[in-house]
Design a protein around this motif. Structure first.
Motif, PDB file in Angstrom:
ATOM      1  N   GLN A 189       0.897  -1.279   0.150  1.00 13.14           N
ATOM      2  CA  GLN A 189       0.020   0.138  -0.017  1.00 13.14           C
ATOM      3  C   GLN A 189       0.779   1.255  -0.085  1.00 13.14           C
ATOM      4  OE1 GLN A 189      -2.938  -0.671   3.133  1.00 13.14           O
ATOM      5  NE2 GLN A 189      -4.210  -0.952   1.835  1.00 13.14           N
TER       6      GLN A 189
ATOM      7  N   ASN B 237      -3.166  -0.973  -5.147  1.00 13.95           N
ATOM      8  CA  ASN B 237      -4.317  -0.952  -4.416  1.00 13.95           C
ATOM      9  C   ASN B 237      -4.605  -1.915  -3.498  1.00 13.95           C
ATOM     10  OD1 ASN B 237      -5.222  -3.209  -5.935  1.00 13.95           O
ATOM     11  ND2 ASN B 237      -5.807  -1.742  -7.517  1.00 13.95           N
ATOM     12  N   LYS B 238      -5.722  -2.046  -2.672  1.00 11.75           N
ATOM     13  CA  LYS B 238      -5.895  -3.079  -1.532  1.00 11.75           C
ATOM     14  C   LYS B 238      -5.878  -4.628  -2.217  1.00 11.75           C
ATOM     15  CE  LYS B 238      -7.716  -1.191   2.557  1.00 11.75           C
ATOM     16  NZ  LYS B 238      -8.835  -0.745   3.349  1.00 11.75           N
TER      17      LYS B 238
END
Length: 208
Positions: free
Chosen positions: A120, A125-126
């Motif tokens: 991150q 992105n997650k």
């Protein structure tokens, strides 16, 4: 507007739930049959246990040295991080092979979390961060490192954590991040011999 907010909140809740679920599965995967597999203890593991137990009971290693930073051990000059990390575990748990391996197991578990947050920090992105954490969690090499009392596993966690605080320091410029960068880099240097070369090169690259 309320629907959008509710949808965003539900998505965050699902991500948190998924992360917790993944983490629990990973912990079970790492701890499964730790008492019986592997059955035997290696000489390095026995050496770490002997040093830590001796320090716990007498404040000296097997050679009579009081709280040294380099251990003569069985003639191979061990670095101190693993033995010192093991002392609190031996203070409350029995002197058994699975206890000797617990610091390495916990290092492997925390390594997955560090990879997630490091991804991150690198602007992934997650979903991509979760995917990277899954690779770290279920790769055979990380699993094997976590099943034995390996100094290298502890050092890997410390150095990866130093990388995490390096990127956080670049982003936020807070002094606390620089402190943890230096702290975990120093720990990695006193955990495994390879990092006595890797860490100086890393800081040289930072300076350049």
């Amino acid at each position: 507007m309320k629907k959008i907010f509710k949808k965003t909140t539900d998505k965050k809740k699902f991500e948190i739930f998924f992360l917790i679920f993944l983490f629990v599965i990973f912990i079970i995967f790492r701890l499964a049959k730790l008492k019986t597999a592997p059955r035997t203890i290696m000489i390095d593991e026995a050496s770490h246990a002997y040093i830590a137990y001796s320090l716990l009971k007498t404040g000296r290693d097997e050679h009579g040295q009081s709280w040294p930073i380099i251990f003569k051990a069985f003639g191979d000059q061990k670095l101190p991080a693993y033995a010192y990390t093991l002392i609190p575990f031996l203070a409350v748990l029995p002197l058994e092979p699975w206890v000797v391996r617990l610091p390495s197991v916990i290092s492997g578990i925390l390594f997955v979390l560090v990879i997630f947050y490091l991804m991150q920090e690198l602007k992934f992105n997650k979903k991509e961060a979760i995917f990277a954490a899954c690779i770290a969690a279920f790769s055979s090499w990380t699993f094997i490192l976590s099943r034995f009392a390996y100094e290298s596993n502890l050092a890997l966690l410390f150095f990866t954590t130093a990388l995490l605080f390096f990127f956080r320091a670049k982003r936020s410029k807070k002094n606390i991040n620089y402190f943890f960068l230096a702290f975990f880099s120093a720990l990695s240097v006193y955990s495994y011999i390879s990092y006595r070369l890797i860490v100086p090169i890393f800081f040289l690259i930072i300076l350049i």
